[in-house]
Write an enzyme that holds these catalytic residues in place. Structure first.
Site, PDB file in Angstrom:
ATOM      1  N   GLU A 181      -5.814  -8.100  -0.860  1.00 39.38           N
ATOM      2  CA  GLU A 181      -6.960  -8.022   0.335  1.00 39.38           C
ATOM      3  C   GLU A 181      -8.095  -7.414  -0.195  1.00 39.38           C
ATOM      4  O   GLU A 181      -7.924  -6.571  -1.117  1.00 39.38           O
ATOM      5  CB  GLU A 181      -6.114  -6.697   1.282  1.00 39.38           C
ATOM      6  CG  GLU A 181      -4.871  -6.821   2.130  1.00 39.38           C
ATOM      7  CD  GLU A 181      -4.661  -5.903   2.944  1.00 39.38           C
ATOM      8  OE1 GLU A 181      -5.423  -5.081   3.331  1.00 39.38           O
ATOM      9  OE2 GLU A 181      -3.501  -5.628   3.249  1.00 39.38           O
TER      10      GLU A 181
ATOM     11  N   GLU B 145       0.720  -1.283   0.009  1.00 39.94           N
ATOM     12  CA  GLU B 145       0.008  -0.101   0.145  1.00 39.94           C
ATOM     13  C   GLU B 145       0.956   1.319  -0.052  1.00 39.94           C
ATOM     14  O   GLU B 145       0.499   2.378   0.500  1.00 39.94           O
ATOM     15  CB  GLU B 145      -0.968  -0.129   1.224  1.00 39.94           C
ATOM     16  CG  GLU B 145      -2.007  -1.021   1.012  1.00 39.94           C
ATOM     17  CD  GLU B 145      -3.183  -0.998   1.981  1.00 39.94           C
ATOM     18  OE1 GLU B 145      -3.015  -0.089   3.024  1.00 39.94           O
ATOM     19  OE2 GLU B 145      -4.106  -1.813   1.788  1.00 39.94           O
TER      20      GLU B 145
END
Length: 316
Positions: free
Chosen positions: A287, A216
């Site tokens: 995710e 991320e």
């Protein structure tokens, strides 16, 4: 070892020895205990011993058939063994063809979870028995894929994944690398060392099928350099950059060709349909469908799309 799977397997061995004298002998034993081959490695330069060997009709490693060969390596000097090493290896090939992720030449779907080594009583201190229990529960739930979040696991966990048949997304430990540090040259050598040490330690595990670069964090020249280093050290596995939805939409069209897989976190169901039509590389979603409160209801809707669309390889 580097394993290339066709109708035969080419076993490429490299062993570096720090002492000048001695020979390196190798034995390869099949999953059923049969001796497959034995040979000596040829000494080249700087203590490096290497050789290639061919394995006919290999038993291929998959999550459904986790066949493991035993590789025995011995350093012999004066007729006596100075050091020996036994390692279990699986013969398998992970590749990308026509924008689809393949294992041993066949399309593969990854139905996975994110796994963090934690115990309600002992915290981060988990035992091998705890790891095995978690993997047994995953297998019973028809899970074939684990993303380790967000740093490489204990070696014992990868050993168990090799043995039990679980595909692993193994991250280089750079999670949430702060934006104000990712271009700081003072961090460069330390972070590059993390890449090298992770790959050196875990490269021979057949269960490890994907290297993840960071988590991320928007791509930068430095993080792309880490990806290039990963591909240079190990060109046999795909890599990806797990990105937030905003960062993915801003950057995925400009990711270089050496980034094998797209990886967006928490796509919407509509985005999945759009990406399946637009992308020219495989996509995984390392995710998705976060279990906040009762928010897991869209798992089946999103999985149905991933199952139907060849370039959507699955997620965790």
């Amino acid at each position: 070892t580097r394993l290339i799977v066709t109708c035969i397997a080419q076993l490429c061995l490299e062993v570096r020895v720090r002492r000048p004298e001695g020979e390196v002998h190798v034995e390869l034993v099949a999953p059923d205990g049969r001796m497959v081959t034995k040979f000596s490695l040829m000494h080249t330069t700087d203590g490096l011993h290497e050789r290639e060997a061919t394995i006919a009709n290999p038993q291929l490693w998959t999550a459904e058939t986790p066949f493991l060969y035993r590789l025995h390596v011995a350093l012999i000097a004066g007729g006596k063994p100075l050091q020996t090493c036994d390692v279990h290896i699986g013969i398998r090939e992970i590749s990308v063809a026509d924008g689809v992720l393949h294992l041993n030449g066949a399309p593969i779907k990854l139905r996975g979870v994110n796994w963090v080594p934690e115990d309600p009583n002992t915290g981060r201190t988990v035992t091998i028995a705890d790891e095995r229990r978690d993997l047994e529960l995953m297998k019973k739930a028809n899970i074939n894929f684990v993303r380790v979040a967000h740093f490489p696991p204990n070696r014992s966990f990868l050993d168990l994944c090799d043995e039990m048949g679980i595909y692993v997304f193994n991250p280089v430990p750079l999670s949430h690398f702060q934006s104000n540090k990712k271009n700081d040259p003072a961090y460069r050598d330390n972070v590059m060392a993390r890449v090298r040490s992770t790959l050196r330690r875990d490269k021979n595990h057949p269960s490890v099928i994907i290297w993840g670069i960071g988590n991320e964090t928007s791509p930068s020249e430095f993080s792309l350099e880490l990806g290039r280093l990963t591909k240079e050290i190990d060109p046999t596995r795909p890599i990806c950059y797990p990105l937030t939805p905003l960062s993915f939409r801003e950057n995925y069209r400009t990711l270089p060709e050496f980034v094998d897989l797209y990886d967006e976190h928490y796509p919407t169901t509509v985005e999945l349909l759009d990406l399946a039509q637009e992308l020219d590389r495989p996509a995984i979603f390392s995710e998705y469908a976060h279990a906040n409160a009762l928010a897991t209801g869209k798992v089946q809707d999103q999985w149905a799309i991933m199952q139907a669309m060849p370039r959507l390889a699955g997620g965790a």
